[in-house]
Design an enzyme around this catalytic site. Sequence first.
Site, PDB file in Angstrom:
ATOM      1  N   SER A   1       3.183   4.064  -7.060  1.00 30.53           N
ATOM      2  CA  SER A   1       3.834   5.095  -6.247  1.00 30.53           C
ATOM      3  C   SER A   1       3.871   4.712  -4.770  1.00 30.53           C
ATOM      4  O   SER A   1       2.963   4.047  -4.273  1.00 30.53           O
ATOM      5  CB  SER A   1       3.054   6.408  -6.399  1.00 30.53           C
ATOM      6  OG  SER A   1       3.444   7.342  -5.425  1.00 30.53           O
ATOM      7  N   ALA A   2       4.927   5.174  -4.075  1.00 26.19           N
ATOM      8  CA  ALA A   2       5.036   4.938  -2.635  1.00 26.19           C
ATOM      9  C   ALA A   2       4.160   5.910  -1.849  1.00 26.19           C
ATOM     10  O   ALA A   2       3.942   5.743  -0.652  1.00 26.19           O
ATOM     11  CB  ALA A   2       6.489   5.118  -2.200  1.00 26.19           C
TER      12      ALA A   2
ATOM     13  N   ARG B   1       7.082   7.327   3.685  1.00 24.98           N
ATOM     14  CA  ARG B   1       7.054   8.416   4.674  1.00 24.98           C
ATOM     15  C   ARG B   1       7.683   7.982   5.995  1.00 24.98           C
ATOM     16  O   ARG B   1       8.473   8.708   6.597  1.00 24.98           O
ATOM     17  CB  ARG B   1       5.603   8.851   4.907  1.00 24.98           C
ATOM     18  CG  ARG B   1       5.470  10.181   5.622  1.00 24.98           C
ATOM     19  CD  ARG B   1       4.011  10.503   5.887  1.00 24.98           C
ATOM     20  NE  ARG B   1       3.198  10.429   4.678  1.00 24.98           N
ATOM     21  CZ  ARG B   1       1.864  10.420   4.682  1.00 24.98           C
ATOM     22  NH1 ARG B   1       1.201  10.487   5.822  1.00 24.98           N
ATOM     23  NH2 ARG B   1       1.200  10.337   3.554  1.00 24.98           N
TER      24      ARG B   1
ATOM     25  N   ASN C   1      -0.449  10.027  -0.950  1.00 23.13           N
ATOM     26  CA  ASN C   1      -1.157  11.192  -1.487  1.00 23.13           C
ATOM     27  C   ASN C   1      -1.305  11.113  -3.007  1.00 23.13           C
ATOM     28  O   ASN C   1      -1.648  12.108  -3.647  1.00 23.13           O
ATOM     29  CB  ASN C   1      -0.382  12.470  -1.134  1.00 23.13           C
ATOM     30  CG  ASN C   1      -0.329  12.701   0.370  1.00 23.13           C
ATOM     31  OD1 ASN C   1      -1.368  12.736   1.043  1.00 23.13           O
ATOM     32  ND2 ASN C   1       0.863  12.826   0.929  1.00 23.13           N
TER      33      ASN C   1
ATOM     34  N   ASP D   1       5.860   5.824 -11.982  1.00 27.65           N
ATOM     35  CA  ASP D   1       5.993   6.383 -10.647  1.00 27.65           C
ATOM     36  C   ASP D   1       5.375   7.791 -10.711  1.00 27.65           C
ATOM     37  O   ASP D   1       5.171   8.326 -11.800  1.00 27.65           O
ATOM     38  CB  ASP D   1       7.489   6.444 -10.285  1.00 27.65           C
ATOM     39  CG  ASP D   1       7.738   7.157  -8.988  1.00 27.65           C
ATOM     40  OD1 ASP D   1       7.039   6.861  -8.004  1.00 27.65           O
ATOM     41  OD2 ASP D   1       8.629   8.035  -8.947  1.00 27.65           O
ATOM     42  N   LEU D   2       5.053   8.368  -9.570  1.00 23.59           N
ATOM     43  CA  LEU D   2       4.432   9.705  -9.583  1.00 23.59           C
ATOM     44  C   LEU D   2       5.449  10.823  -9.294  1.00 23.59           C
ATOM     45  O   LEU D   2       5.767  11.643 -10.165  1.00 23.59           O
ATOM     46  CB  LEU D   2       3.302   9.751  -8.545  1.00 23.59           C
ATOM     47  CG  LEU D   2       2.642  11.117  -8.367  1.00 23.59           C
ATOM     48  CD1 LEU D   2       1.755  11.462  -9.558  1.00 23.59           C
ATOM     49  CD2 LEU D   2       1.815  11.152  -7.082  1.00 23.59           C
ATOM     50  N   ASP D   3       5.958  10.806  -8.043  1.00 20.98           N
ATOM     51  CA  ASP D   3       6.831  11.897  -7.594  1.00 20.98           C
ATOM     52  C   ASP D   3       8.156  11.856  -8.345  1.00 20.98           C
ATOM     53  O   ASP D   3       8.879  10.862  -8.280  1.00 20.98           O
ATOM     54  CB  ASP D   3       7.087  11.768  -6.084  1.00 20.98           C
ATOM     55  CG  ASP D   3       5.811  11.911  -5.261  1.00 20.98           C
ATOM     56  OD1 ASP D   3       5.084  12.888  -5.490  1.00 20.98           O
ATOM     57  OD2 ASP D   3       5.540  11.047  -4.404  1.00 20.98           O
TER      58      ASP D   3
ATOM     59  N   THR E   1       7.389  16.841  -7.089  1.00 21.96           N
ATOM     60  CA  THR E   1       6.923  17.096  -5.711  1.00 21.96           C
ATOM     61  C   THR E   1       8.069  17.067  -4.710  1.00 21.96           C
ATOM     62  O   THR E   1       7.875  17.428  -3.552  1.00 21.96           O
ATOM     63  CB  THR E   1       5.893  16.029  -5.304  1.00 21.96           C
ATOM     64  OG1 THR E   1       6.373  14.791  -5.775  1.00 21.96           O
ATOM     65  CG2 THR E   1       4.519  16.316  -5.850  1.00 21.96           C
TER      66      THR E   1
ATOM     67  N   LYS F   1       9.450   0.193  -1.790  1.00 20.24           N
ATOM     68  CA  LYS F   1      10.518   0.043  -2.773  1.00 20.24           C
ATOM     69  C   LYS F   1      11.850   0.066  -2.016  1.00 20.24           C
ATOM     70  O   LYS F   1      11.962   0.845  -1.066  1.00 20.24           O
ATOM     71  CB  LYS F   1      10.486   1.212  -3.778  1.00 20.24           C
ATOM     72  CG  LYS F   1       9.197   1.303  -4.594  1.00 20.24           C
ATOM     73  CD  LYS F   1       9.167   2.605  -5.408  1.00 20.24           C
ATOM     74  CE  LYS F   1       7.809   2.782  -6.073  1.00 20.24           C
ATOM     75  NZ  LYS F   1       7.669   4.058  -6.810  1.00 20.24           N
TER      76      LYS F   1
ATOM     77  N   LYS G   1      14.044  10.098  -1.978  1.00 17.63           N
ATOM     78  CA  LYS G   1      13.282   9.831  -3.205  1.00 17.63           C
ATOM     79  C   LYS G   1      12.847   8.367  -3.280  1.00 17.63           C
ATOM     80  O   LYS G   1      13.680   7.472  -3.148  1.00 17.63           O
ATOM     81  CB  LYS G   1      14.096  10.222  -4.439  1.00 17.63           C
ATOM     82  CG  LYS G   1      14.214  11.720  -4.572  1.00 17.63           C
ATOM     83  CD  LYS G   1      14.859  12.128  -5.875  1.00 17.63           C
ATOM     84  CE  LYS G   1      14.854  13.644  -5.985  1.00 17.63           C
ATOM     85  NZ  LYS G   1      15.648  14.102  -7.137  1.00 17.63           N
ATOM     86  N   GLY G   2      11.562   8.159  -3.482  1.00 19.95           N
ATOM     87  CA  GLY G   2      11.028   6.802  -3.601  1.00 19.95           C
ATOM     88  C   GLY G   2      10.864   6.085  -2.285  1.00 19.95           C
ATOM     89  O   GLY G   2      10.410   4.939  -2.241  1.00 19.95           O
TER      90      GLY G   2
ATOM     91  N   GLU H   1      10.723   5.383 -13.700  1.00 13.57           N
ATOM     92  CA  GLU H   1      11.099   5.680 -12.309  1.00 13.57           C
ATOM     93  C   GLU H   1      12.229   6.704 -12.225  1.00 13.57           C
ATOM     94  O   GLU H   1      13.124   6.694 -13.054  1.00 13.57           O
ATOM     95  CB  GLU H   1      11.620   4.397 -11.657  1.00 13.57           C
ATOM     96  CG  GLU H   1      10.715   3.752 -10.655  1.00 13.57           C
ATOM     97  CD  GLU H   1      10.472   4.563  -9.398  1.00 13.57           C
ATOM     98  OE1 GLU H   1      11.179   5.549  -9.134  1.00 13.57           O
ATOM     99  OE2 GLU H   1       9.534   4.197  -8.661  1.00 13.57           O
ATOM    100  N   ASP H   2      12.186   7.550 -11.193  1.00 15.41           N
ATOM    101  CA  ASP H   2      13.278   8.519 -11.004  1.00 15.41           C
ATOM    102  C   ASP H   2      14.170   8.167  -9.811  1.00 15.41           C
ATOM    103  O   ASP H   2      15.214   8.801  -9.631  1.00 15.41           O
ATOM    104  CB  ASP H   2      12.733   9.933 -10.776  1.00 15.41           C
ATOM    105  CG  ASP H   2      12.070  10.057  -9.410  1.00 15.41           C
ATOM    106  OD1 ASP H   2      11.221   9.199  -9.088  1.00 15.41           O
ATOM    107  OD2 ASP H   2      12.420  10.988  -8.663  1.00 15.41           O
TER     108      ASP H   2
HETATM  109  C1  BG6 Z   1       7.531   8.870  -2.913  1.00 13.92           C
HETATM  110  C2  BG6 Z   1       8.460  10.053  -2.763  1.00 13.92           C
HETATM  111  O1  BG6 Z   1       6.926   8.874  -4.168  1.00 13.92           O
HETATM  112  O2  BG6 Z   1       6.516   8.908  -1.902  1.00 13.92           O
HETATM  113  C3  BG6 Z   1       9.047  10.075  -1.359  1.00 13.92           C
HETATM  114  O3  BG6 Z   1       9.499   9.957  -3.730  1.00 13.92           O
HETATM  115  C4  BG6 Z   1       7.911  10.101  -0.343  1.00 13.92           C
HETATM  116  O4  BG6 Z   1       9.873  11.201  -1.207  1.00 13.92           O
HETATM  117  C5  BG6 Z   1       6.997   8.893  -0.563  1.00 13.92           C
HETATM  118  O5  BG6 Z   1       8.442  10.061   0.979  1.00 13.92           O
HETATM  119  C6  BG6 Z   1       5.802   8.872   0.401  1.00 13.92           C
HETATM  120  O6  BG6 Z   1       4.973   9.957   0.118  1.00 13.92           O
HETATM  121  P1  BG6 Z   1       3.758  10.436   1.012  1.00 13.92           P
HETATM  122  O7  BG6 Z   1       3.025  11.416   0.120  1.00 13.92           O
HETATM  123  O8  BG6 Z   1       2.925   9.232   1.327  1.00 13.92           O
HETATM  124  O9  BG6 Z   1       4.317  11.053   2.243  1.00 13.92           O
HETATM  125 MG    MG Z   2       9.736   9.045  -7.625  1.00 15.38          MG
END
Ligand code: BG6
Ligand code: MG
Length: 222
Positions: free
Chosen positions: A119-120, A54, A123, A14-16, A22, A150, A50-51, A174-175
């Site tokens: 990642s969800a 948007r 960005n 996972d990224l964030d 972030t 997710k 988290k996860g 994953e966090d």
């Molecule tokens: C997840 C984050 O990785 O991405 C969430 O944990 C975030 O908090 C989701 O809402 C969507 O991210 P983005 O960058 O597309 O708004």
């Molecule tokens: Mg995460």
Amino acid sequence: MHPKTLKFKPCIFDLDGVIVDTAKYHYLAWKKLANQLGFEFTKEQNELFKGVSRKRCLEILLDIGKVEATPEQFDRWMMEKNEDYLSYIEDMDASEILPDVVKTLDYLKDENVPLALGSASKNAKPILEKVKLLPYFNAIVDGTDVAKAKPDPEVFLIAAQKMGARPENCIVFEDAVAGIEAANNAGMTSIGIGDAKTLSEANHVFKDFTEISTEFLEGLIQ
Ligand code: BG6
Ligand code: MG
């Protein structure tokens, strides 16, 4: 690509909250929108985001503030939140990579373990570019590739497919609770990064990558 027998089990990150922290920037952007709409948004409430995609985050935020939105307002607020978020991460660089993430990625790369990002976030790619980790990954699956968020396993199943691996052979870092559920739903081994109580559904939990030994990684990928 057909599933094949790989020498080592592929790893999906996972990224964030796993590679970079972030969550604090997402929080600032959601808080700004909430305040603009006339209500408070706390760090504790941000945990629920988290996860989470948007779109779903904005739905939860509007529920918290008991604010009704027309479809036009909804789209505009999602866009404004993202523009604010992008301004907060504009100057992000490799110094924001979480402790021992590079050490872990280097070890896995040296062993020729296939690596994917799952990642969800929409960005994800620009963030990986900013922190200069893009070259580590054999496959990238992000919020622009999936229809189901997710805890649906879609993001991780696509990552497995892109690496030519069977889901049951993949390992997910994953966090988020929703992310651990997604990994479990995919039939993968789940490694929680964070609080053991919160991530109790994971197969293993570590506070962060500094707690993961090379011996553990060695056993994990066999
Ligand atoms: C997840 C984050 O990785 O991405 C969430 O944990 C975030 O908090 C989701 O809402 C969507 O991210 P983005 O960058 O597309 O708004
Ligand atoms: Mg995460």
